[in-house]
Design a protein around this motif. Structure first.
Motif, PDB file in Angstrom:
ATOM      1  N   LYS A  83      38.276  14.729  19.764  1.00 58.11           N
ATOM      2  CA  LYS A  83      39.508  14.377  20.481  1.00 58.11           C
ATOM      3  C   LYS A  83      40.243  13.269  19.733  1.00 58.11           C
ATOM      4  O   LYS A  83      41.460  13.305  19.577  1.00 58.11           O
ATOM      5  CB  LYS A  83      39.173  13.882  21.896  1.00 58.11           C
ATOM      6  CG  LYS A  83      38.815  15.003  22.855  1.00 58.11           C
ATOM      7  CD  LYS A  83      38.458  14.415  24.224  1.00 58.11           C
ATOM      8  CE  LYS A  83      37.851  15.486  25.118  1.00 58.11           C
ATOM      9  NZ  LYS A  83      37.201  14.909  26.308  1.00 58.11           N
ATOM     10  N   GLU A  84      39.465  12.303  19.275  1.00 58.08           N
ATOM     11  CA  GLU A  84      40.060  11.157  18.597  1.00 58.08           C
ATOM     12  C   GLU A  84      40.678  11.567  17.247  1.00 58.08           C
ATOM     13  O   GLU A  84      41.818  11.218  16.958  1.00 58.08           O
ATOM     14  CB  GLU A  84      38.957  10.089  18.401  1.00 58.08           C
ATOM     15  CG  GLU A  84      39.407   8.786  17.821  1.00 58.08           C
ATOM     16  CD  GLU A  84      40.394   8.020  18.699  1.00 58.08           C
ATOM     17  OE1 GLU A  84      40.640   8.422  19.845  1.00 58.08           O
ATOM     18  OE2 GLU A  84      40.944   7.008  18.181  1.00 58.08           O
ATOM     19  N   LYS A  90      50.701  17.962  20.397  1.00 56.33           N
ATOM     20  CA  LYS A  90      49.792  16.862  20.750  1.00 56.33           C
ATOM     21  C   LYS A  90      49.257  17.061  22.166  1.00 56.33           C
ATOM     22  O   LYS A  90      48.070  16.883  22.439  1.00 56.33           O
ATOM     23  CB  LYS A  90      50.529  15.516  20.686  1.00 56.33           C
ATOM     24  CG  LYS A  90      50.761  15.010  19.284  1.00 56.33           C
ATOM     25  CD  LYS A  90      51.543  13.688  19.317  1.00 56.33           C
ATOM     26  CE  LYS A  90      51.996  13.305  17.920  1.00 56.33           C
ATOM     27  NZ  LYS A  90      53.007  12.233  17.930  1.00 56.33           N
ATOM     28  N   GLU A  91      50.160  17.452  23.045  1.00 61.89           N
ATOM     29  CA  GLU A  91      49.779  17.628  24.444  1.00 61.89           C
ATOM     30  C   GLU A  91      48.809  18.810  24.617  1.00 61.89           C
ATOM     31  O   GLU A  91      47.771  18.673  25.267  1.00 61.89           O
ATOM     32  CB  GLU A  91      51.068  17.837  25.263  1.00 61.89           C
ATOM     33  CG  GLU A  91      50.889  17.938  26.749  1.00 61.89           C
ATOM     34  CD  GLU A  91      50.348  16.656  27.403  1.00 61.89           C
ATOM     35  OE1 GLU A  91      50.263  15.607  26.733  1.00 61.89           O
ATOM     36  OE2 GLU A  91      49.984  16.738  28.609  1.00 61.89           O
ATOM     37  N   SER A 101      46.913  20.170  22.400  1.00 56.42           N
ATOM     38  CA  SER A 101      45.659  19.890  21.701  1.00 56.42           C
ATOM     39  C   SER A 101      44.769  19.014  22.584  1.00 56.42           C
ATOM     40  O   SER A 101      43.566  19.257  22.735  1.00 56.42           O
ATOM     41  CB  SER A 101      45.996  19.207  20.367  1.00 56.42           C
ATOM     42  OG  SER A 101      44.926  18.440  19.921  1.00 56.42           O
ATOM     43  N   ARG A 102      45.377  18.024  23.222  1.00 53.12           N
ATOM     44  CA  ARG A 102      44.637  17.148  24.133  1.00 53.12           C
ATOM     45  C   ARG A 102      44.068  17.938  25.309  1.00 53.12           C
ATOM     46  O   ARG A 102      42.888  17.828  25.645  1.00 53.12           O
ATOM     47  CB  ARG A 102      45.589  16.052  24.639  1.00 53.12           C
ATOM     48  CG  ARG A 102      44.919  14.904  25.384  1.00 53.12           C
ATOM     49  CD  ARG A 102      45.943  13.956  26.016  1.00 53.12           C
ATOM     50  NE  ARG A 102      46.752  14.588  27.051  1.00 53.12           N
ATOM     51  CZ  ARG A 102      46.325  14.934  28.267  1.00 53.12           C
ATOM     52  NH1 ARG A 102      45.077  14.687  28.615  1.00 53.12           N
ATOM     53  NH2 ARG A 102      47.122  15.523  29.137  1.00 53.12           N
ATOM     54  N   GLU A 134      40.210  18.692  26.239  1.00 51.43           N
ATOM     55  CA  GLU A 134      39.777  18.130  27.521  1.00 51.43           C
ATOM     56  C   GLU A 134      39.190  19.206  28.432  1.00 51.43           C
ATOM     57  O   GLU A 134      38.117  19.032  29.003  1.00 51.43           O
ATOM     58  CB  GLU A 134      40.999  17.475  28.201  1.00 51.43           C
ATOM     59  CG  GLU A 134      40.680  16.565  29.357  1.00 51.43           C
ATOM     60  CD  GLU A 134      39.846  15.359  28.947  1.00 51.43           C
ATOM     61  OE1 GLU A 134      40.135  14.759  27.902  1.00 51.43           O
ATOM     62  OE2 GLU A 134      38.871  15.046  29.669  1.00 51.43           O
ATOM     63  N   ARG A 147      43.825  13.598  17.717  1.00 57.34           N
ATOM     64  CA  ARG A 147      44.954  12.737  18.089  1.00 57.34           C
ATOM     65  C   ARG A 147      45.512  12.012  16.861  1.00 57.34           C
ATOM     66  O   ARG A 147      46.719  11.990  16.622  1.00 57.34           O
ATOM     67  CB  ARG A 147      44.477  11.711  19.133  1.00 57.34           C
ATOM     68  CG  ARG A 147      45.568  10.927  19.830  1.00 57.34           C
ATOM     69  CD  ARG A 147      45.008   9.804  20.698  1.00 57.34           C
ATOM     70  NE  ARG A 147      44.263   8.795  19.956  1.00 57.34           N
ATOM     71  CZ  ARG A 147      44.810   7.877  19.157  1.00 57.34           C
ATOM     72  NH1 ARG A 147      46.119   7.852  18.989  1.00 57.34           N
ATOM     73  NH2 ARG A 147      44.047   7.004  18.508  1.00 57.34           N
TER      74      ARG A 147
END
Lengths: 394, 394
Positions: free
Chosen positions: A48-49, B48-49, B51-52, B56, A52
């Protein structure tokens, strides 16, 4: 329309593993079938990191086309790691990133194999290597193999008597499907034989880092003075398979050919994947991560062996791998593992019958089990069930 | 070691575009060479969204192996979109996800082409399709092509007189390299001819969604009653190329063969990429995003045409594409575009000479320019420079 396919696909049937994996999508199934890593060990927080950070810092480059060779920092890391572990002297230009090491097998076939060429392999061997190479019209000769690797006298006999041997395909560490590891003298002998006969070796090494005991043995690269060894590696087993990033490493002249062939095949690997893995390797300690995987797989290997020793009926033998993901089971010769599988699936337990791992067929009394993917309680439950099924047959 | 490669790679040389792209990594170069989308249009915040969210909510599945066919929700979306736009009646099982549409070209060769088979193509045609198919030992016949598509009488003549035609490869919308679009009657004629001769058509459609004017024309699928058309698509031009996600769509029987062949080639596409794109399509409106791309590329196309009209010397002709990424320039026949390129690179301006787009060679007086990748001021500066170089030659 009467479809008129290429001759090369006339032999094609669905990979037994992939078909079984479809069954095993049923969450009730206890599957020893696939070669799946343990998903609970994926470094999810770290990914995740890095995901990002890569999008934040390198977003547009990471989403754009890139060169066929692959992301330089990642190729640098791979070269350095191979140099440290295997005593090679690779530069980044000795490395091509591939879409998983399966693509490196496909490219190897495309670069080297003409119709009628012969590939020597262990007996048994990795079944998806068989499909990859067969697409280029080759024949296979299985070199009789014992627990130490290919048997030298048999290797010599086959090399001396077989024209058109183009490739020798081997998995010296924790082989798929048997879990066996080649001894040092057998490694050295193979490379000398290949140099003498001017034959290329494809050394497939997806599991080498997953050693549970004893010291690591050198890659075949260590004995190669002529650039006859190409080594395949992958992040699938030490990181995550979903990224589909593997590599081929070898003499720069040959790797350049692979690059050209990859251009026409799929242009390049996923750019984000290359950069996310590189960022992970920059920010985290992959050795600590691999150590975690080793510990869990070792425990599962121990449990698997113990359960097979305690519960499998007499007459059933199996390997005791020192690393990797797989063990190999032999039944009395009159028992067909496909019949066992049918009964076993009724108990919701899956494995892969061994016949498909022999490119020229045979040995239906064998099967492969994976010990990396299922948690301990499922291994216990599944192998108990399987032992019960086996007792009906043996 | 004397390397003994397969015959198929004896003809291989580096793709001119990829080699030029290496030069163009120099940020001072104004490049009209690649087929690169405009990176400033990548939906970075949205990615970005997604991918997060994917990491998650679906982290371990997104990092694990998956099926060869690809992620079902993404195949569903593709089938639905093709059905809406092209009047097809596809189900997800008509779709296989590929590692970019380049891999769909490679798989097409692998599924259909035996050595000596003939591929019909437009003249000129996409150069990386030439490399993809040539790896399977085929011959090319270029069908004389005008601004409306392949010329029917020429197509008939060649189909009637050529045995072993296995594939007809075309890019009906905003062709690479010419930017031309086939008319409706030419599309219908081609499919009828293919059905009559029982030949498969590979319809490559990476640019169809990037139309700047007029109404969309139907895919070749619209005229196909026999399953003789396979359509290739990609997210590279309407989303991001770094993901390497494309597809092949067609008759289910044929697509199943592609699936089997892909299994042996690279197992599957990147799992994360499949899920991130699917999540994007679920959460955002890709039509709005494509509209943004269209607007910018249209402006750049207009600027490019205007600059060529105003500054290119007489005797230089060019296409006026209604969409896509490329325009095609013809010089007087005695001028070699490679010589122009050498001079032009001295002015830090790059493009791709046209010779490589003709599978059997020739037409060195042509070149391709891309108008999607450079910002307006660079287009202006670069084409002014190029016009100056051209005036030295014409």
């Amino acid at each position: 329309m009467e479809y008129n396919y290429a001759k090369r696909i006339s032999h094609l049937k669905a990979s037994e593993i992939r078909e079984i994996l479809k069954v095993t999508e049923n969450p009730e199934i206890i599957s020893f079938a696939g070669g799946l890593p343990a998903p609970e060990l994926f470094p999810l927080d770290e990914i995740k990191e890095v995901s990002r950070i890569v999008l934040e810092e390198e977003g547009t480059e990471a989403l754009q086309y890139t060169t066929t060779e692959g992301y330089l920092p990642l190729r640098k890391w791979i070269a350095a790691r191979m140099n440290n572990r295997l005593g090679t002297k690779f530069e980044p230009d000795n490395i091509l990133l591939t879409h998983g090491s399966q693509q490196a097998l496909d490219l190897s076939g495309k670069v080297f194999l003409d119709e009628g060429d012969v590939v020597l392999c262990e007996s048994p061997t990795y079944l998806a290597a068989i499909s990859a190479f067969k697409a280029y019209g080759c024949e296979f000769k299985e070199v009789p193999t014992d627990e130490d690797g290919m048997i030298p006298a048999e290797l010599d006999r086959i090399l001396d008597s077989t024209p058109n041997v183009k490739l020798i395909y081997v998995i010296p560490d924790f082989q798929n499907p048997t879990g066996r590891t080649w001894t040092l003298p057998r490694r050295e002998y193979l490379v000398k034989a290949a140099m003498k006969h001017q034959v290329m070796i494809i050394e497939d090494n997806p599991y080498g880092e997953l050693r549970f005991e004893d010291e690591p043995l050198p890659s075949l690269q260590a004995f190669d003075h002529e650039g006859c060894v190409l080594s395949l590696g992958t992040f699938s087993k030490i990181f995550c398979p979903g990224y589909r990033i593997g590599w081929v490493a070898g003499d720069q002249k040959v790797v350049e050919k692979y690059v050209l062939v990859k251009q026409g095949t799929d242009l390049q690997c996923n750019t984000l994947a290359q950069r996310e893995i590189a960022k992970y390797l920059e920010l985290y300690n992959i050795d600590e991560h691999i150590e975690k995987i080793r510990k869990v797989y070792k425990r599962r290997r121990n449990l698997t062996i113990k359960l097979m020793e305690d519960h499998f009926p007499e007459g059933v033998t199996f390997t005791r791998p020192k690393g990797g993901l797989f063990a190999w089971i032999e039944l009395p010769t009159d028992i067909n593992a496909r019949d066992v599988l049918i009964k076993s699936l009724e108990q919701n337990v899956a494995f892969v019958p061994g016949g498909s791992f022999f490119p020229n067929g045979g040995r239906e009394n064998t099967f492969r089990i994976n010990f990396s993917n299922m948690p301990d309680d499922k291994i216990e439950e599944g192998l108990q069930s399987l032992a019960g099924v086996l007792r009906e047959f043996v």
